[in-house]
Design a protein around this motif. Sequence first.
Motif, PDB file in Angstrom:
ATOM      1  N   PHE A 303       0.831  -1.193   0.000  1.00  0.00           N
ATOM      2  CA  PHE A 303       0.000   0.000   0.000  1.00  0.00           C
ATOM      3  C   PHE A 303       0.872   1.252   0.000  1.00  0.00           C
ATOM      4  O   PHE A 303       0.653   2.179  -0.779  1.00  0.00           O
ATOM      5  CB  PHE A 303      -0.926  -0.016   1.219  1.00  0.00           C
ATOM      6  CG  PHE A 303      -1.830   1.178   1.295  1.00  0.00           C
ATOM      7  CD1 PHE A 303      -2.855   1.345   0.370  1.00  0.00           C
ATOM      8  CD2 PHE A 303      -1.652   2.129   2.273  1.00  0.00           C
ATOM      9  CE1 PHE A 303      -3.685   2.446   0.427  1.00  0.00           C
ATOM     10  CE2 PHE A 303      -2.483   3.236   2.340  1.00  0.00           C
ATOM     11  CZ  PHE A 303      -3.493   3.400   1.416  1.00  0.00           C
ATOM     12  N   ALA A 304       1.891   1.251   0.861  1.00  0.00           N
ATOM     13  CA  ALA A 304       2.764   2.421   0.954  1.00  0.00           C
ATOM     14  C   ALA A 304       3.469   2.678  -0.372  1.00  0.00           C
ATOM     15  O   ALA A 304       3.554   3.812  -0.836  1.00  0.00           O
ATOM     16  CB  ALA A 304       3.789   2.236   2.064  1.00  0.00           C
ATOM     17  N   LEU A 305       3.939   1.592  -1.014  1.00  0.00           N
ATOM     18  CA  LEU A 305       4.667   1.759  -2.269  1.00  0.00           C
ATOM     19  C   LEU A 305       3.777   2.298  -3.377  1.00  0.00           C
ATOM     20  O   LEU A 305       4.242   2.946  -4.302  1.00  0.00           O
ATOM     21  CB  LEU A 305       5.274   0.427  -2.700  1.00  0.00           C
ATOM     22  CG  LEU A 305       6.612   0.082  -2.060  1.00  0.00           C
ATOM     23  CD1 LEU A 305       7.022  -1.319  -2.429  1.00  0.00           C
ATOM     24  CD2 LEU A 305       7.683   1.065  -2.521  1.00  0.00           C
ATOM     25  N   ALA A 306       2.480   2.021  -3.276  1.00  0.00           N
ATOM     26  CA  ALA A 306       1.566   2.484  -4.317  1.00  0.00           C
ATOM     27  C   ALA A 306       1.227   3.959  -4.146  1.00  0.00           C
ATOM     28  O   ALA A 306       0.641   4.568  -5.030  1.00  0.00           O
ATOM     29  CB  ALA A 306       0.290   1.637  -4.305  1.00  0.00           C
ATOM     30  N   LEU A 307       1.560   4.543  -2.987  1.00  0.00           N
ATOM     31  CA  LEU A 307       1.293   5.960  -2.756  1.00  0.00           C
ATOM     32  C   LEU A 307       2.466   6.788  -3.265  1.00  0.00           C
ATOM     33  O   LEU A 307       3.615   6.426  -3.063  1.00  0.00           O
ATOM     34  CB  LEU A 307       1.102   6.231  -1.262  1.00  0.00           C
ATOM     35  CG  LEU A 307      -0.091   5.594  -0.587  1.00  0.00           C
ATOM     36  CD1 LEU A 307      -0.033   5.856   0.904  1.00  0.00           C
ATOM     37  CD2 LEU A 307      -1.387   6.132  -1.155  1.00  0.00           C
ATOM     38  N   PRO A 308       2.177   7.932  -3.915  1.00  0.00           N
ATOM     39  CA  PRO A 308       3.286   8.807  -4.278  1.00  0.00           C
ATOM     40  C   PRO A 308       3.915   9.401  -3.006  1.00  0.00           C
ATOM     41  O   PRO A 308       3.243   9.506  -1.979  1.00  0.00           O
ATOM     42  CB  PRO A 308       2.627   9.898  -5.124  1.00  0.00           C
ATOM     43  CG  PRO A 308       1.182   9.628  -5.150  1.00  0.00           C
ATOM     44  CD  PRO A 308       0.879   8.440  -4.324  1.00  0.00           C
ATOM     45  N   ASP A 309       5.162   9.781  -3.077  1.00  0.00           N
ATOM     46  CA  ASP A 309       5.872  10.368  -1.928  1.00  0.00           C
ATOM     47  C   ASP A 309       5.882   9.465  -0.703  1.00  0.00           C
ATOM     48  O   ASP A 309       5.819   9.943   0.433  1.00  0.00           O
ATOM     49  CB  ASP A 309       5.245  11.712  -1.522  1.00  0.00           C
ATOM     50  CG  ASP A 309       5.500  12.766  -2.585  1.00  0.00           C
ATOM     51  OD1 ASP A 309       6.605  12.758  -3.143  1.00  0.00           O
ATOM     52  OD2 ASP A 309       4.595  13.567  -2.845  1.00  0.00           O
ATOM     53  N   ASN A 310       5.957   8.155  -0.896  1.00  0.00           N
ATOM     54  CA  ASN A 310       6.001   7.252   0.261  1.00  0.00           C
ATOM     55  C   ASN A 310       7.401   7.287   0.882  1.00  0.00           C
ATOM     56  O   ASN A 310       8.356   7.740   0.249  1.00  0.00           O
ATOM     57  CB  ASN A 310       5.613   5.831  -0.163  1.00  0.00           C
ATOM     58  CG  ASN A 310       6.532   5.294  -1.222  1.00  0.00           C
ATOM     59  OD1 ASN A 310       7.698   5.053  -0.956  1.00  0.00           O
ATOM     60  ND2 ASN A 310       6.035   5.135  -2.433  1.00  0.00           N
ATOM     61  N   PRO A 311       7.527   6.831   2.112  1.00  0.00           N
ATOM     62  CA  PRO A 311       8.828   6.928   2.789  1.00  0.00           C
ATOM     63  C   PRO A 311       9.975   6.246   2.045  1.00  0.00           C
ATOM     64  O   PRO A 311      11.102   6.745   2.049  1.00  0.00           O
ATOM     65  CB  PRO A 311       8.583   6.233   4.130  1.00  0.00           C
ATOM     66  CG  PRO A 311       7.133   6.385   4.360  1.00  0.00           C
ATOM     67  CD  PRO A 311       6.481   6.337   3.019  1.00  0.00           C
ATOM     68  N   LEU A 312       9.697   5.124   1.383  1.00  0.00           N
ATOM     69  CA  LEU A 312      10.774   4.449   0.647  1.00  0.00           C
ATOM     70  C   LEU A 312      11.239   5.292  -0.527  1.00  0.00           C
ATOM     71  O   LEU A 312      12.427   5.378  -0.832  1.00  0.00           O
ATOM     72  CB  LEU A 312      10.293   3.085   0.162  1.00  0.00           C
ATOM     73  CG  LEU A 312      10.333   1.986   1.211  1.00  0.00           C
ATOM     74  CD1 LEU A 312       9.435   0.845   0.821  1.00  0.00           C
ATOM     75  CD2 LEU A 312      11.747   1.479   1.386  1.00  0.00           C
ATOM     76  N   ASN A 313      10.277   5.914  -1.202  1.00  0.00           N
ATOM     77  CA  ASN A 313      10.615   6.806  -2.296  1.00  0.00           C
ATOM     78  C   ASN A 313      11.460   7.971  -1.780  1.00  0.00           C
ATOM     79  O   ASN A 313      12.393   8.423  -2.418  1.00  0.00           O
ATOM     80  CB  ASN A 313       9.325   7.306  -2.948  1.00  0.00           C
ATOM     81  CG  ASN A 313       9.580   8.379  -3.989  1.00  0.00           C
ATOM     82  OD1 ASN A 313       8.926   9.405  -4.008  1.00  0.00           O
ATOM     83  ND2 ASN A 313      10.550   8.153  -4.858  1.00  0.00           N
ATOM     84  N   LEU A 314      11.095   8.427  -0.592  1.00  0.00           N
ATOM     85  CA  LEU A 314      11.821   9.537   0.015  1.00  0.00           C
ATOM     86  C   LEU A 314      13.277   9.147   0.262  1.00  0.00           C
ATOM     87  O   LEU A 314      14.182   9.968   0.101  1.00  0.00           O
ATOM     88  CB  LEU A 314      11.144   9.918   1.327  1.00  0.00           C
ATOM     89  CG  LEU A 314      11.309  11.379   1.713  1.00  0.00           C
ATOM     90  CD1 LEU A 314      10.761  12.281   0.634  1.00  0.00           C
ATOM     91  CD2 LEU A 314      10.615  11.657   3.016  1.00  0.00           C
ATOM     92  N   LEU A 315      13.517   7.892   0.656  1.00  0.00           N
ATOM     93  CA  LEU A 315      14.890   7.430   0.862  1.00  0.00           C
ATOM     94  C   LEU A 315      15.684   7.556  -0.431  1.00  0.00           C
ATOM     95  O   LEU A 315      16.823   8.026  -0.430  1.00  0.00           O
ATOM     96  CB  LEU A 315      14.902   5.969   1.323  1.00  0.00           C
ATOM     97  CG  LEU A 315      14.329   5.660   2.699  1.00  0.00           C
ATOM     98  CD1 LEU A 315      14.455   4.177   2.989  1.00  0.00           C
ATOM     99  CD2 LEU A 315      15.050   6.455   3.755  1.00  0.00           C
ATOM    100  N   THR A 316      15.057   7.149  -1.538  1.00  0.00           N
ATOM    101  CA  THR A 316      15.716   7.274  -2.834  1.00  0.00           C
ATOM    102  C   THR A 316      16.044   8.732  -3.124  1.00  0.00           C
ATOM    103  O   THR A 316      17.167   9.082  -3.491  1.00  0.00           O
ATOM    104  CB  THR A 316      14.780   6.753  -3.942  1.00  0.00           C
ATOM    105  OG1 THR A 316      14.414   5.431  -3.623  1.00  0.00           O
ATOM    106  CG2 THR A 316      15.442   6.793  -5.278  1.00  0.00           C
ATOM    107  N   ARG A 317      15.046   9.590  -2.939  1.00  0.00           N
ATOM    108  CA  ARG A 317      15.255  11.006  -3.266  1.00  0.00           C
ATOM    109  C   ARG A 317      16.305  11.641  -2.375  1.00  0.00           C
ATOM    110  O   ARG A 317      17.091  12.462  -2.844  1.00  0.00           O
ATOM    111  CB  ARG A 317      13.940  11.761  -3.088  1.00  0.00           C
ATOM    112  CG  ARG A 317      12.963  11.482  -4.191  1.00  0.00           C
ATOM    113  CD  ARG A 317      12.008  12.616  -4.283  1.00  0.00           C
ATOM    114  NE  ARG A 317      10.697  12.152  -4.670  1.00  0.00           N
ATOM    115  CZ  ARG A 317       9.686  12.975  -4.873  1.00  0.00           C
ATOM    116  NH1 ARG A 317       9.822  14.258  -4.653  1.00  0.00           N
ATOM    117  NH2 ARG A 317       8.529  12.494  -5.255  1.00  0.00           N
TER     118      ARG A 317
END
Lengths: 359, 603
Positions: A303-317
């Motif tokens: 669910f988290a990965l399907a949301l934009p700006d999720n915490p994992l995405n934030l780690l990448t950024r």
Amino acid sequence: MKAKHLSIIAKKEFRGLISERTILLAILLQLFIALFSSFLMVGLTSMYDPSSLSKYSRFKYNIAYAGNDSALYGYLEESGDFRVYRMDLSTGVAALEQRKLSAVVYVPDTAPDSADPVKITMYTLTNDLQSAIVDVKLKEIYLKYETDLRAIRADRITEKPVPLAIPKAAGGGDFYEFVYGLLIPLLVFMPAIIASALIIDLITEEYQHDTLETLISTPVTFTEMVWGKVLACEVLVPVQAGVWIVLLMINGIAIQNAGLILVQVSVTSFILILLGALVALHYRERTAAQFIFSTALVVVMLFALALPDNPLNLLTRLAVGTAGMEQWVVLGVTVAIIIGLGILMHTYAEKVGRTHQSG
Amino acid sequence: MGALRDIAIIAKWEVKKTFTMMGRNVLPLAIVLFVLLILVTGFAAQSGMHLQDGMYRVAVDDPELGQLIADDPRFEVYRYPGRILSWEDNLYDLIIIRGQVYYRGTDKSRSALKTVERNYGKYVNNVYNTADDLFAAYPLWIDTQSVKSELDFLATQSGQYVSAAPARGGAPVPEGEIAIIPTPSPELGVTMEEIRAELIQTGGQDTQISRYTEILSSGSSTMGSFRTPAQLSPPLPFDSIILIFVFVFPLYFTSQFFMMSIMNERIERRGEILLSTPVKTSSIIIGKMLPYFIGMVVICGGITAWIGASPIIMLPLIPVIFFFLANALIIGMISRSFKELSFISIFFSTVATSYLFFPSIFANVHVISLVSPLTLIVLTLQGTAWTLTDYLYSTSLFWLTGAVLFAIGAKNFKEERLFSEKSLTSRMREFLSEVISEKRPFLSLFLITGFTIPFIFMVQLMCLVLFFNLPMPYSLILLLMFAALVEEIAKGIGIYTLYVRKPGFFSTRNLLLACGATALGFLIGEKLLLFVTLAQITESVFGSILFLSIGALWLPLLLHFVCVLIVATCLKYGGRGWFVPGLAIAMVVHCLYNLYFILGWLS
């Protein structure tokens, strides 16, 4: 709640981890993976993007050219990657089977401006590393030839795309997306998952080993005990994630904002640890709690990965340095969830604690 | 017959216990979670994975192109400010002005460029898909025919791929008979509209992912084996990773339950009732294991049926299941606490995954890939036949180690082992100590050392696979040292266990006898297993390090004897603290011996 009691419990758990040397196993595991990361890197990257393999080879491959003349033969001759031999098709394939060739190309007798397409038959070896490289190199040449044919037949094409001139980049950048967009977030986040599995072990253990009575008879309350355990697990996360970051940096991967990454991982993992604690308090038995938690973990992560700006995405950024103000918004939302879950866990633990005191 | 009935009763009891425990509270929530999982999967499929959003920043002057770039969430698109402010502030990874892309010298910028290139290619294809004359837009089609070739190990002695590079000038000439290959037809054999439908359909899906799904579904597209050059994706050498996810992970998950069931018997001496029944311990273990074994077989069978693969896949999977369960039994028996259980099982699964995965990468390329049963699954999915020898070769170590672990587990499945709390290493030593008989210590040593052979082979083969990737001299040196160390440890543990149990036992006579028994057991075990399974590997350079000395038997026997004697002497005169230094000395001696023979062999 007394801070002293919390730290007593947290220290007790650490002592347990260290005396059992289980923590050593975890570190050993990390090293095991890091040691073979070069292999993993090549392996996983080529899985992620097989065309990156082609840079690993710098010698000429022998290929056979069978059938009719075409501009393709010239392109193959020009290319520095191949040594082309004109051969009979059957001989070529037989040589290929004995690995004396890397590929055989057969070109039919179709005119470049014909109404029919040109169908080239290519023979390669099944499922092997070298033929993956050869295929990538051949693909480039086919694309060149396709552009030629397209130009010859241009007057028959009605729809034209918006033009965009893309320069040919000089090597490099193959691993970038894989390392920063997949490897770093997953590796750095792994300790969070381990910590949340650990909290279940720590809580259910008190129940199943019947050590709860002893603990409650001390001045430490049940709620304090749970929070102390949560604390112990939480402290492990930035330590382990930090080790990963250092290991990655030793491997020559520059990571920006390492501090902020650790903050994000620690905060996000708090959610998972609280969830784990809730499940463990509810079931009080490891098999059931771990089963429910791991299923819930998959649901939450997906669910988290399907949301934009999720915490994992934030780690990448954060790692590539493109995170803007939104990281503080995400942090705010995560903290809000933590407070909510924390209150829920606290009340639940108090309720459970009262039943223990009375019973 | 009695034993069978006992097993059935225990198995039934195990199932009942698991279900009553899981049923009451867990089932409703599990169903809720399952429904949620389906909903979330649907949601994720719709909104996509947002792991790499906003990695790159691009400045574009043309809004139409800007829209095109922004379709990929990996890019944050900015309006080009009119002039290049400065590259130095690191704001943009790419700048697009008047249809020309500019990039910087950083890895990140190059990576962004590659992604733009790929996306643009996809966009161009989508435009061409609508062209009236499809064969003008796609004038070139490639029909890929796969040819199978197997190398024998001898050809790649150096651990490198055969480089097809004969002398300049002459075309390579195949040996032996040449099979006639029919001239391929120049026609596609499909209508333009059929191709258009297929192009539009495949254009929509991500080729990175669909390639993996294709491995499992023997899907047939109307287009057959031909593609446009842009669609051409190289064959995957790493497709076995998907098999790990599909077949092996469910096995880990299920073996966790077995581990936990064993652990539960030990908590608060709950298993005491079970032990007090007149049932044999082996029956108890088999009975407890049976439901999980059946469960795993059913799961694997289900997956096999679901992907429509041949049921032959089950044959290599069964030893893997057996091996997992045997390890789960031991892990459940030695862990002191839940956290220890968690960490050990994570560790075990990582190592086992590597053992299964790494060799299977080389499926079709190298005989070494047959070390892993997964390779047989890869071969079966490809429709390649394998022989009984291949099966023995890749699964015998799993069968043997599994059986040895079960035997040790059964021997130790009793009160004083199950309900005591000791550290990991001393527990393992106790387990071994249980197997060494008081009356016949030498026979026990002989047998124990013999039975460590399958484990040694497993560890050594794993090293072989891992070091295989290193350049030649290093891989040999590392392998040389590891092989020696692993063998010395295996020979040393029996002696060590005996010493710790009874330090006074080692009189000079007993010391010599014990070393002799160990050396003999090692030699016989090694030779037996070698002849059964590993003939192919033993013929290469690597093999000669691992399993040197097929010829004269007295020489290796002497080596093994001397090495064990070093370790034992260190123990006798130095005490337990000298075990590790003793191993190191023995390793050096072993390495020198091997070096001498390899150097001799090479010259």
